[in-house]
Motif scaffolding. Sequence first.
Motif, short mmCIF file in Angstrom:
data_model
loop_
_atom_site.label_atom_id
_atom_site.label_comp_id
_atom_site.label_asym_id
_atom_site.label_seq_id
_atom_site.Cartn_x
_atom_site.Cartn_y
_atom_site.Cartn_z
N LEU A 52 46.67 23.45 -22.67
CA LEU A 52 45.67 23.35 -21.66
C LEU A 52 44.17 23.31 -22.26
CD1 LEU A 52 45.26 21.59 -19.00
CD2 LEU A 52 45.57 23.67 -17.77
N THR A 53 43.24 22.61 -22.43
CA THR A 53 42.10 22.99 -23.14
C THR A 53 41.17 22.66 -22.05
OG1 THR A 53 42.56 22.08 -25.23
CG2 THR A 53 40.26 22.16 -24.86
N ALA A 54 41.16 21.90 -21.22
CA ALA A 54 39.95 21.87 -20.02
C ALA A 54 40.51 21.09 -18.85
CB ALA A 54 39.07 20.81 -20.74
N VAL A 55 39.85 21.19 -17.50
CA VAL A 55 40.42 20.70 -16.23
C VAL A 55 38.87 20.21 -15.75
CG1 VAL A 55 42.34 21.99 -16.02
CG2 VAL A 55 40.14 22.95 -15.28
N CYS A 56 38.98 19.21 -14.64
CA CYS A 56 37.72 18.71 -14.34
C CYS A 56 38.30 18.47 -12.74
CB CYS A 56 37.51 17.44 -14.95
SG CYS A 56 36.00 16.58 -14.49
N ASP A 57 37.21 18.80 -11.94
CA ASP A 57 37.37 18.61 -10.35
C ASP A 57 35.96 18.78 -10.00
OD1 ASP A 57 39.97 18.54 -8.41
OD2 ASP A 57 38.16 18.93 -7.60
N LEU A 58 35.60 18.19 -8.88
CA LEU A 58 34.46 18.24 -8.10
C LEU A 58 34.39 19.43 -7.15
CD1 LEU A 58 33.47 14.47 -7.06
CD2 LEU A 58 32.47 16.03 -9.02
N HIS A 83 35.23 21.74 -15.82
CA HIS A 83 34.01 21.04 -15.83
C HIS A 83 34.20 20.25 -14.35
CE1 HIS A 83 33.48 20.66 -20.42
NE2 HIS A 83 34.51 20.77 -20.25
N THR A 84 32.72 19.97 -13.94
CA THR A 84 32.45 18.96 -12.67
C THR A 84 32.06 17.52 -13.30
OG1 THR A 84 30.40 20.07 -12.49
CG2 THR A 84 32.34 21.04 -11.29
N ASP A 85 31.64 17.54 -14.39
CA ASP A 85 31.30 16.22 -15.00
C ASP A 85 32.36 15.55 -15.92
OD1 ASP A 85 30.26 14.25 -16.62
OD2 ASP A 85 28.06 15.18 -16.54
N TYR A 86 33.15 14.72 -15.52
CA TYR A 86 34.17 14.19 -16.13
C TYR A 86 33.52 13.53 -17.65
CZ TYR A 86 38.09 11.07 -17.12
OH TYR A 86 39.09 10.17 -17.99
N LYS A 87 32.75 12.70 -17.64
CA LYS A 87 32.21 12.29 -18.95
C LYS A 87 32.04 13.38 -19.84
CE LYS A 87 28.82 9.15 -20.77
NZ LYS A 87 28.31 9.84 -21.95
N GLU A 88 31.43 14.53 -19.36
CA GLU A 88 31.31 15.70 -20.18
C GLU A 88 32.77 16.28 -20.89
OE1 GLU A 88 28.32 19.27 -19.35
OE2 GLU A 88 30.61 20.10 -18.97
#
Length: 323
Positions: free
Chosen positions: A28-34, A51-56
């Motif tokens: 699990l490298t990264a997760v994303c949520d606002l 990340h909060t920025d999905y594109k990033e």
Amino acid sequence: MSVRFGIVGLGMGMNRANQVNSTEGAELTAVCDLDEGRLKRAVDQFGCAGHTDYKEMTERDDLDVVWVMLPSGMHAKFGIEAANNGKHVITTKPMDVTLEACDALIAAAEENNVHLMIDFEERHRPSNRRIKKAIDDGLLGKVILGEIRLKWWRSAGYYHGWHGTWALDGGGSLANQGVHQLDLLAWFLGEPASVYGHFGVYGGEEHREVETEDLVHAHVKFKSGALGAILTTTTCPKHQQTQVQVHGTKGIVGTGPDVWEFVESGVEVDPGPSPRNTTEDALLVIQEGKKPACDGNDGRRTVELFNAVYASGRAGKEIQLPL
């Protein structure tokens, strides 16, 4: 070398994050949520990037696959973004809510030469794989009828967000709760030829915010000649039931409760080794080029089927497939 996962959406996505984290060969490298609170909890628990920025997140070089765990009507949009950045894509169920969205996601995966997998975990259960093999091996004889029956309860609070909306849920008890069993029905019986269905909101004041439906009853004719019966509802306050059964001229099989009965005694099936979940399946797909347990075309078929049920209910007549 480990397959490196990123997950967007940390509601049910936390379940999949745990799955990835506990699977050998997966990272699990990264997760994303606002929601920064949910994001922090995941980062602290798993020691991954947040990340909060999905594109990033999708532009990271140290990411192989993106798992989309967002409301159903957002799956294709976010999957396409990942595919366009060269990442393999997993979407939770259903694949999306419209055929146009499904087709766009399939095209993006093909154009970018990445794998597309749909997370229907019921396909990994040994009991369902045993049923599938029994049908495919002809042990049921001529298959006559497949049935799915889901009687659950959802309170008013469940529908205070995107659930039960056409735009983001694609439907109600069928497109959301019963979609696993709908996928199994098509997996077991093959391509549907026509559908006749009825749906509506029957939960009264408790379900006043339901835009879609809380009860579906439908019949399916399959190209094989078999018939299908569908019942799903979120109006049942007690004794929740989830049943799948298939019978033919030589036997009946099913789950919820388990059924394994044949005209001839002693019939057994060994479905053989298989991935235990979608993470293990993804490792085989990405590392060894195996066919996904559920690929984009299979995922699209389930979306087509529930859309056909709703189209039939609106029109009050049988709907032919393909749509």
